[in-house]
Design a protein around this motif. Structure first.
Motif, PDB file in Angstrom:
ATOM      1  N   LEU A 148       0.853  -1.174   0.000  1.00 24.65           N
ATOM      2  CA  LEU A 148       0.000   0.000   0.000  1.00 24.65           C
ATOM      3  C   LEU A 148       0.896   1.235   0.000  1.00 24.65           C
ATOM      4  N   VAL A 149       0.702   2.113  -0.985  1.00 24.18           N
ATOM      5  CA  VAL A 149       1.570   3.271  -1.160  1.00 24.18           C
ATOM      6  C   VAL A 149       0.748   4.541  -0.966  1.00 24.18           C
ATOM      7  N   ARG A 150       1.276   5.491  -0.182  1.00 24.20           N
ATOM      8  CA  ARG A 150       0.616   6.774   0.034  1.00 24.20           C
ATOM      9  C   ARG A 150       0.708   7.642  -1.233  1.00 24.20           C
TER      10      ARG A 150
ATOM     11  N   GLY B  65      -4.917 -32.119 -13.976  1.00 23.69           N
ATOM     12  CA  GLY B  65      -5.128 -30.912 -14.758  1.00 23.69           C
ATOM     13  C   GLY B  65      -6.315 -30.093 -14.304  1.00 23.69           C
ATOM     14  N   ALA B  66      -6.565 -29.996 -12.979  1.00 24.36           N
ATOM     15  CA  ALA B  66      -7.698 -29.241 -12.458  1.00 24.36           C
ATOM     16  C   ALA B  66      -7.630 -27.788 -12.927  1.00 24.36           C
ATOM     17  N   ALA B  67      -8.810 -27.237 -13.272  1.00 27.00           N
ATOM     18  CA  ALA B  67      -8.859 -25.894 -13.840  1.00 27.00           C
ATOM     19  C   ALA B  67      -9.077 -24.818 -12.785  1.00 27.00           C
ATOM     20  N   GLU B  68      -9.411 -25.195 -11.555  1.00 26.26           N
ATOM     21  CA  GLU B  68      -9.675 -24.197 -10.526  1.00 26.26           C
ATOM     22  C   GLU B  68      -8.395 -23.453 -10.179  1.00 26.26           C
ATOM     23  N   PRO B  69      -8.469 -22.125 -10.024  1.00 24.45           N
ATOM     24  CA  PRO B  69      -7.247 -21.365  -9.731  1.00 24.45           C
ATOM     25  C   PRO B  69      -6.726 -21.645  -8.329  1.00 24.45           C
ATOM     26  N   LEU B  70      -5.417 -21.540  -8.192  1.00 19.29           N
ATOM     27  CA  LEU B  70      -4.808 -21.568  -6.875  1.00 19.29           C
ATOM     28  C   LEU B  70      -5.021 -20.216  -6.217  1.00 19.29           C
ATOM     29  N   LEU B  71      -5.274 -20.209  -4.922  1.00 19.73           N
ATOM     30  CA  LEU B  71      -5.631 -18.979  -4.219  1.00 19.73           C
ATOM     31  C   LEU B  71      -4.583 -18.623  -3.184  1.00 19.73           C
ATOM     32  N   TYR B  72      -4.330 -17.330  -3.087  1.00 20.67           N
ATOM     33  CA  TYR B  72      -3.461 -16.812  -2.028  1.00 20.67           C
ATOM     34  C   TYR B  72      -4.146 -15.595  -1.418  1.00 20.67           C
ATOM     35  N   GLN B  73      -4.156 -15.544  -0.085  1.00 24.25           N
ATOM     36  CA  GLN B  73      -4.769 -14.428   0.616  1.00 24.25           C
ATOM     37  C   GLN B  73      -3.744 -13.703   1.476  1.00 24.25           C
ATOM     38  N   GLY B  74      -3.685 -12.398   1.318  1.00 21.79           N
ATOM     39  CA  GLY B  74      -2.847 -11.559   2.158  1.00 21.79           C
ATOM     40  C   GLY B  74      -3.667 -10.431   2.749  1.00 21.79           C
ATOM     41  N   ARG B  75      -3.173  -9.834   3.819  1.00 21.27           N
ATOM     42  CA  ARG B  75      -3.893  -8.744   4.482  1.00 21.27           C
ATOM     43  C   ARG B  75      -2.941  -7.600   4.756  1.00 21.27           C
ATOM     44  N   LEU B  76      -3.380  -6.410   4.427  1.00 18.97           N
ATOM     45  CA  LEU B  76      -2.625  -5.199   4.712  1.00 18.97           C
ATOM     46  C   LEU B  76      -3.474  -4.305   5.600  1.00 18.97           C
ATOM     47  N   ALA B  77      -2.843  -3.629   6.552  1.00 19.21           N
ATOM     48  CA  ALA B  77      -3.551  -2.735   7.473  1.00 19.21           C
ATOM     49  C   ALA B  77      -2.907  -1.362   7.420  1.00 19.21           C
ATOM     50  N   ALA B  78      -3.736  -0.321   7.430  1.00 25.01           N
ATOM     51  CA  ALA B  78      -3.233   1.048   7.378  1.00 25.01           C
ATOM     52  C   ALA B  78      -4.299   1.980   7.930  1.00 25.01           C
ATOM     53  N   ARG B  79      -3.910   3.234   8.132  1.00 25.74           N
ATOM     54  CA  ARG B  79      -4.860   4.252   8.578  1.00 25.74           C
ATOM     55  C   ARG B  79      -5.822   4.587   7.438  1.00 25.74           C
ATOM     56  N   PRO B  80      -7.010   5.081   7.754  1.00 22.81           N
ATOM     57  CA  PRO B  80      -7.947   5.490   6.693  1.00 22.81           C
ATOM     58  C   PRO B  80      -7.319   6.535   5.777  1.00 22.81           C
ATOM     59  N   GLY B  81      -7.643   6.445   4.494  1.00 22.20           N
ATOM     60  CA  GLY B  81      -7.106   7.397   3.528  1.00 22.20           C
ATOM     61  C   GLY B  81      -7.076   6.807   2.131  1.00 22.20           C
ATOM     62  N   ASN B  82      -6.490   7.545   1.209  1.00 26.22           N
ATOM     63  CA  ASN B  82      -6.370   7.129  -0.188  1.00 26.22           C
ATOM     64  C   ASN B  82      -4.981   6.561  -0.446  1.00 26.22           C
ATOM     65  N   TYR B  83      -4.935   5.413  -1.106  1.00 26.12           N
ATOM     66  CA  TYR B  83      -3.677   4.726  -1.365  1.00 26.12           C
ATOM     67  C   TYR B  83      -3.691   4.137  -2.777  1.00 26.12           C
ATOM     68  N   THR B  84      -2.538   3.599  -3.143  1.00 24.05           N
ATOM     69  CA  THR B  84      -2.411   2.778  -4.340  1.00 24.05           C
ATOM     70  C   THR B  84      -1.938   1.394  -3.917  1.00 24.05           C
ATOM     71  N   LEU B  85      -2.671   0.359  -4.326  1.00 27.86           N
ATOM     72  CA  LEU B  85      -2.267  -1.017  -4.054  1.00 27.86           C
ATOM     73  C   LEU B  85      -1.396  -1.493  -5.205  1.00 27.86           C
TER      74      LEU B  85
ATOM     75  N   VAL C 171      -7.036   2.609  -4.053  1.00 27.18           N
ATOM     76  CA  VAL C 171      -7.738   2.043  -2.898  1.00 27.18           C
ATOM     77  C   VAL C 171      -8.078   3.180  -1.938  1.00 27.18           C
ATOM     78  N   THR C 172      -9.319   3.180  -1.445  1.00 25.81           N
ATOM     79  CA  THR C 172      -9.728   4.105  -0.393  1.00 25.81           C
ATOM     80  C   THR C 172     -10.103   3.293   0.838  1.00 25.81           C
ATOM     81  N   LEU C 173      -9.420   3.543   1.941  1.00 29.55           N
ATOM     82  CA  LEU C 173      -9.698   2.853   3.197  1.00 29.55           C
ATOM     83  C   LEU C 173     -10.574   3.749   4.066  1.00 29.55           C
ATOM     84  N   PRO C 174     -11.829   3.359   4.309  1.00 31.52           N
ATOM     85  CA  PRO C 174     -12.720   4.187   5.129  1.00 31.52           C
ATOM     86  C   PRO C 174     -12.315   4.138   6.603  1.00 31.52           C
ATOM     87  N   ASP C 175     -12.862   5.065   7.372  1.00 30.09           N
ATOM     88  CA  ASP C 175     -12.656   5.091   8.814  1.00 30.09           C
ATOM     89  C   ASP C 175     -13.835   4.379   9.475  1.00 30.09           C
TER      90      ASP C 175
END
Length: 569
Positions: free
Chosen positions: A347-349, A370-390, A409-413
């Motif tokens: 997350l970049v200010r 040869g399964a067609a379902e996508p592999l999934l990865y989940q990550g979490r970022l935390a920051a103060r409310p505001g406007n950012y670029t992911l 990205v806009t993170l609400p309060d």
């Protein structure tokens, strides 16, 4: 003989770690307080380079500044005043001392060390000493069966009490290099030094189907001597780590006495797994920071690498710590298997400075059939409310392919006192919790896992495309509703609408939202609840839709709503 060598290494390598494991050498210039911090408080989680730098400092102010930077570097949520990692670490030390005291402080024991380094396991299996274990002895001698036995050629089953054992299961160990999936650690009260002596004796004896009488006597005596020396009340020791090769603990202990029946495995893999287990989280962190630097350089210099595609989905919710959390789901093509993927989320200010980042690396394995379902990865970022670029960076090492994406990205309060609502999170699959491991669990990479609710698990959608034969599940959280005078209960009404080309094409009847207060850790005034619904898409024609969830708070007479877009094809 190959199996014998493998089995000996199974117990020899852990014993070397017992004997030559963590040793802390402190600098002579350290005061008592700083020596205690280095040796006892962070000894398991500090990197070797950090340890050396700390010892070389001379001024007390420099040591204090080092400690502040040490914890700041590890703070997972800089948007809050508290450092969640620091609190978690000292909580683990307290819990280790409470749970694993064995005549010595719990943090000094094998179980305490692993607990502090890696946290509580995802699952634990306990084996208690009173349960008998049967071991097959072919061609028994009178040492075992007694001189009065008529048929000495029968298979005799020797009964004895197993030493107490624990199997700790970790779904993922950050920084593990040998095995990206389930990582298992076996602790036992069995003495590893005597196990090694027993194996040395057994390896020295002939292993034929009909060994000579003196060999059978020597074998039986060695086993009986080992059993007679085992103490149920002894301390727990680390016995095995890595990918568990045995169907159950019985098979594990049978292999001790029958090395030739042990499943074959790579000794090199075992040694690497033990190194992974004992790696300091500080060394893992430094490796991730170095990987992030190299990954950013390779992607941003735009050298002629091939590009690969990843699906991306994200939405904000309120973090338990009080800030704003951004869960990010990546969908990776399963045909990219048999490679190693580096990923960085950042997350970049607006001024270009990073507010939060996450770096991970994991091995992609080719899907069976040869399964067609996508592999999934989940990550979490935390920051103060505001406007950012992911910013999302990716690199496939073997293919020399890269990925880069930027998204506003806009993170609400969500900490405001008025009623508010999280983003709408989409899921493409719902299953009972008990079915996670045996069905879709293999789709998740690294330490990722489905979103676990009380009775079900939700598999997140990595993009906004859904087939007509599928179902769409949406989840939203509501925060800080008004409380009615008198009974102090909230009064919420939810409305769901489907939009297509600027008009409402479907609307579900208004629903009273059953509210469950979830104050979270350390929160007394914040109230939240979650609401989910599942839509069958077979009645919708292909097209681009918007799902709107609207909540009216009758107490405060305020309405909040959220919309998310998806495509049906």
């Amino acid at each position: 003989m190959r199996s014998n060598r493998h089995v000996l290494s199974l117990f020899l390598v852990p014993f070397l770690i017992f004997a030559f494991g963590f040793t802390f050498v402190s600098g002579s210039s350290l005061c008592k307080q700083h020596r205690r911090w280095l040796e006892e408080e962070v000894g398991y989680i500090i990197s070797e380079r950090e340890r050396d730098r700390f010892r070389k400092l001379e001024a007390e102010e420099a040591h204090e500044e080092f400690i502040r930077q040490f914890w700041r570097l590890r703070d997972p949520d800089p948007s809050t005043e508290i450092n969640e990692f620091e609190q978690q670490h000292y909580r683990r030390i307290r819990e280790a001392n409470q749970k694993f005291h064995e005549g010595t402080p719990g943090w000094k024991t094998d179980r305490g060390r692993i607990y502090i380094m890696h946290g509580p396991p995802d699952d634990v299996t306990f084996v208690f000493g009173g349960d008998p274990l049967s071991v097959e002895i072919t061609n028994p001698t009178e040492v075992i069966v007694g001189a009065g036995t008529r048929d000495r050629r029968r298979v005799h089953r020797l009964q004895f009490a197993r030493p107490e054992s624990e199997i700790w299961i970790y779904r993922h160990l950050p920084g593990a290099r040998s095995h990206a999936g389930v990582f298992e650690v076996v602790f036992s009260r069995a003495d590893p030094t005597e196990l090694i002596q027993l194996h040395q004796t057994l390896r020295g004896l002939s292993s034929g189907v009909n060994p000579p009488y003196p060999t059978r006597v020597a074998r039986d005596i060695a086993i009986l001597q080992f059993l007679s020396t085992q103490q149920v009340a002894g301390p727990y020791r680390l016995l095995y780590a890595g990918e568990y090769k045995f169907p159950d603990i019985d098979s594990f202990y049978r292999a001790i006495f029958h090395p030739n029946r042990t499943p074959s495995f790579s000794v090199t893999d075992l040694q690497t797994a033990l190194r992974d287990l004992e790696r300091s989280p500080g060394d893992v962190l430094e490796e991730k920071l170095d990987r992030a630097r190299r990954l950013r350089e390779q992607v941003e210099t735009r050298i002629s690498f091939e590009r690969f595609q990843m699906d991306l989905r994200f939405g904000s919710v309120r973090a338990a710590s009080g800030g704003t959390l951004l869960p990010v789901t990546l969908g990776i093509d399963p045909t990219l298997g048999d490679d190693e993927l580096d990923v960085m989320l950042e997350l970049v200010r607006p001024d270009g400075s990073p507010a939060a980042s996450l770096v991970d690396s994991f091995r992609l394995e080719q899907s069976a059939g040869g399964a067609a379902e996508p592999l999934l990865y989940q990550g979490r970022l935390a920051a103060r409310p505001g406007n950012y670029t992911l910013r999302v960076y990716g690199r496939l090492k073997n293919r020399q392919s890269v990925y880069f994406g930027e998204h506003p990205v806009t993170l609400p309060d969500y900490g405001e006192r008025d009623v508010s609502m999280s983003d709408v999170l989409l899921f493409d699959h719902v299953m009972p919790r008990r079915d996670v491991k045996k069905s879709k669990g293999s789709r998740f990479l690294g330490g990722s896992s489905p979103v676990m609710l009380k009775d079900v698990a939700l598999v997140p959608a990595a993009d906004t495309r859904f087939r007509r034969r599928e179902q769409l599940t949406a989840l939203v959280e509501v925060y800080n509703p008004g409380l009615a005078p008198g009974d102090g209960e909230p009064a919420l009404q939810l409305q769901c609408r489907l939009w297509l080309r600027g008009r409402v094409v479907a609307s579900l009847p208004a629903t009273l939202l059953d509210y469950v207060t979830d104050p979270g850790r350390g929160e007394r005034e914040v109230r939240r609840t979650a609401y989910g619904l599942t839509l069958a898409l077979r009645t919708l024609r292909p097209g681009d839709y918007s799902l709107e969830l609207e909540v009216h708070d009758a107490v405060s007479d305020k309405t909040v709503s959220r919309r998310t877009d998806f495509r049906v094809y």
